[in-house]
Design a protein around this motif. Structure first.
Motif, PDB file in Angstrom:
ATOM      1  N   ILE A   1       6.559 -23.320 -12.179  1.00 27.58           N
ATOM      2  CA  ILE A   1       7.679 -23.406 -13.183  1.00 27.58           C
ATOM      3  C   ILE A   1       7.789 -24.577 -14.193  1.00 27.58           C
ATOM      4  CG2 ILE A   1       9.813 -23.307 -13.044  1.00 27.58           C
ATOM      5  CD1 ILE A   1       9.351 -21.704 -10.636  1.00 27.58           C
TER       6      ILE A   1
ATOM      7  N   GLY B   1      12.893 -21.822  -6.735  1.00 27.10           N
ATOM      8  CA  GLY B   1      12.006 -22.344  -7.133  1.00 27.10           C
ATOM      9  C   GLY B   1      10.448 -23.407  -6.804  1.00 27.10           C
TER      10      GLY B   1
ATOM     11  N   ILE C   1      17.437 -22.575 -11.767  1.00 23.63           N
ATOM     12  CA  ILE C   1      16.372 -21.834 -10.844  1.00 23.63           C
ATOM     13  C   ILE C   1      16.581 -22.182  -9.015  1.00 23.63           C
ATOM     14  CG2 ILE C   1      13.861 -22.264 -10.650  1.00 23.63           C
ATOM     15  CD1 ILE C   1      14.046 -23.939 -13.275  1.00 23.63           C
TER      16      ILE C   1
ATOM     17  N   ALA D   1       7.579 -24.584  -7.953  1.00 21.26           N
ATOM     18  CA  ALA D   1       7.666 -25.421  -8.755  1.00 21.26           C
ATOM     19  C   ALA D   1       6.682 -25.886  -9.473  1.00 21.26           C
ATOM     20  CB  ALA D   1       8.729 -26.767  -7.755  1.00 21.26           C
TER      21      ALA D   1
ATOM     22  N   TRP E   1       8.746 -17.906 -17.769  1.00 17.69           N
ATOM     23  CA  TRP E   1       9.106 -19.547 -18.193  1.00 17.69           C
ATOM     24  C   TRP E   1       8.989 -19.970 -19.748  1.00 17.69           C
ATOM     25  CZ3 TRP E   1      12.013 -20.156 -14.460  1.00 17.69           C
ATOM     26  CH2 TRP E   1      12.036 -19.666 -13.175  1.00 17.69           C
TER      27      TRP E   1
ATOM     28  N   THR F   1      15.500 -16.331 -10.867  1.00 17.81           N
ATOM     29  CA  THR F   1      15.600 -16.453 -10.025  1.00 17.81           C
ATOM     30  C   THR F   1      13.378 -16.952 -10.259  1.00 17.81           C
ATOM     31  OG1 THR F   1      13.890 -15.360  -7.486  1.00 17.81           O
ATOM     32  CG2 THR F   1      13.993 -14.427  -9.335  1.00 17.81           C
ATOM     33  N   GLY F   2      13.003 -18.461  -9.095  1.00 15.54           N
ATOM     34  CA  GLY F   2      11.675 -18.545  -8.802  1.00 15.54           C
ATOM     35  C   GLY F   2      11.031 -17.379  -8.047  1.00 15.54           C
ATOM     36  N   HIS F   3      11.350 -16.980  -7.519  1.00 19.46           N
ATOM     37  CA  HIS F   3      10.874 -15.928  -6.549  1.00 19.46           C
ATOM     38  C   HIS F   3      10.832 -14.537  -7.371  1.00 19.46           C
ATOM     39  CE1 HIS F   3       9.356 -14.733  -2.814  1.00 19.46           C
ATOM     40  NE2 HIS F   3      10.145 -13.391  -2.472  1.00 19.46           N
TER      41      HIS F   3
END
Length: 263
Positions: free
Chosen positions: A188, A181, A178, A185, A162, A150-152
């Motif tokens: 990331i 995200g 992902i 972004a 990352w 997850t990007g959250h």
């Protein structure tokens, strides 16, 4: 004088998949049709909700990053109260309940209240996204494994390392999928570039499996620029890895591009 206790209800967490009703499992369809109460996430399509019985009570409990959401504690209280009232409760979630669907949290709270829970899996968006592009998540030459991430991060959590993940993905030949995200972004991308080459292929797929699906294929070095240029937002899945080379090489046939709305 004693009174007979009401018959206890039951609860099922059902994965609604990425959105296309035809991707539901038979078990999921049967559970939806049998429900007397459905608690429905935002990302569940109207066509899937329409499978419910006309007499079912449908409660929309939106859960979407960046939008006003129903508090998780309130959803859990609703589920417990409905089961205790004798209802057949279905908690209908986009994708799969146990892949970034908070299914684990809900199962824990229901069991703590003495309620056993059944879980019916759904196709997760990360798998549906790459399948719609005609490429796999794993490949004997290009990807020896896949990581769903997850990007959250929740408040107070530092989230994913990352840089470490990028280094591992590069050395172990892993595909990164992902979720959630898009809003972060740029960060990331900058972190992944510390461990992955800038030319690493990337696909962004928005609303996977739905008629409104859009996608773009780019490189890690151009991820943020591509998102902005093409106007791709949530809900989207970002897939990073050499398995995307197949799309880069062949792209989609013209007929497929028109059907999927390729940008």
């Amino acid at each position: 004088m004693t009174h007979a206790l009401s018959q206890p209800g039951q609860c099922t967490l059902v994965g609604a998949g990425p959105g296309d009703p035809e991707l539901l499992t038979l078990k999921a369809v049967k559970a939806i049709q049998a429900a007397t109460v459905l608690l429905v996430d935002d990302l569940v399509s109207d066509d899937i909700v329409a499978l419910a019985a006309p007499t079912a009570r449908i409660v929309h409990v939106g859960k979407r990053g960046g939008c006003k959401s129903t508090p998780q504690a309130f959803i859990e209280k609703l589920m417990i109260a409905a089961v205790q009232d004798g209802d057949n409760v279905v908690r209908l979630k986009g994708g799969d309940p146990f892949i970034f669907g908070r299914g684990g949290e809900e199962v824990e709270h229901l069991r703590a209240a003495g309620i056993e829970v059944r879980v019916i899996n759904g196709i997760t968006a990360g798998l549906a996204a790459v399948t719609s592009l005609g490429v796999p998540l794993t490949h004997r030459e290009h990807a020896h494994g896949v990581v769903f991430v997850t990007g959250h991060a929740k408040p107070g959590d530092h989230g994913t390392d990352w840089r470490a993940l990028a280094a591992t993905a590069h050395s172990a030949k892993l595909t990164l999928v992902i979720y959630m995200g898009v809003s972060d972004a740029q960060h990331i991308q900058a972190e992944l570039l510390q461990g992955l080459p800038g030319q690493t292929p990337v696909a962004i797929v928005q609303r996977a499996s739905l008629p409104s699906q859009r996608q773009a294929v780019t490189t890690l070095a151009e991820l943020s620029e591509t998102l902005q240029r093409e106007g791709l937002g949530s809900p989207s899945v970002i897939v990073v890895g050499d398995v995307i080379q197949g799309v880069q090489a062949a792209r989609l046939a013209p007929s497929e591009a028109r059907r999927h709305g390729t940008v």
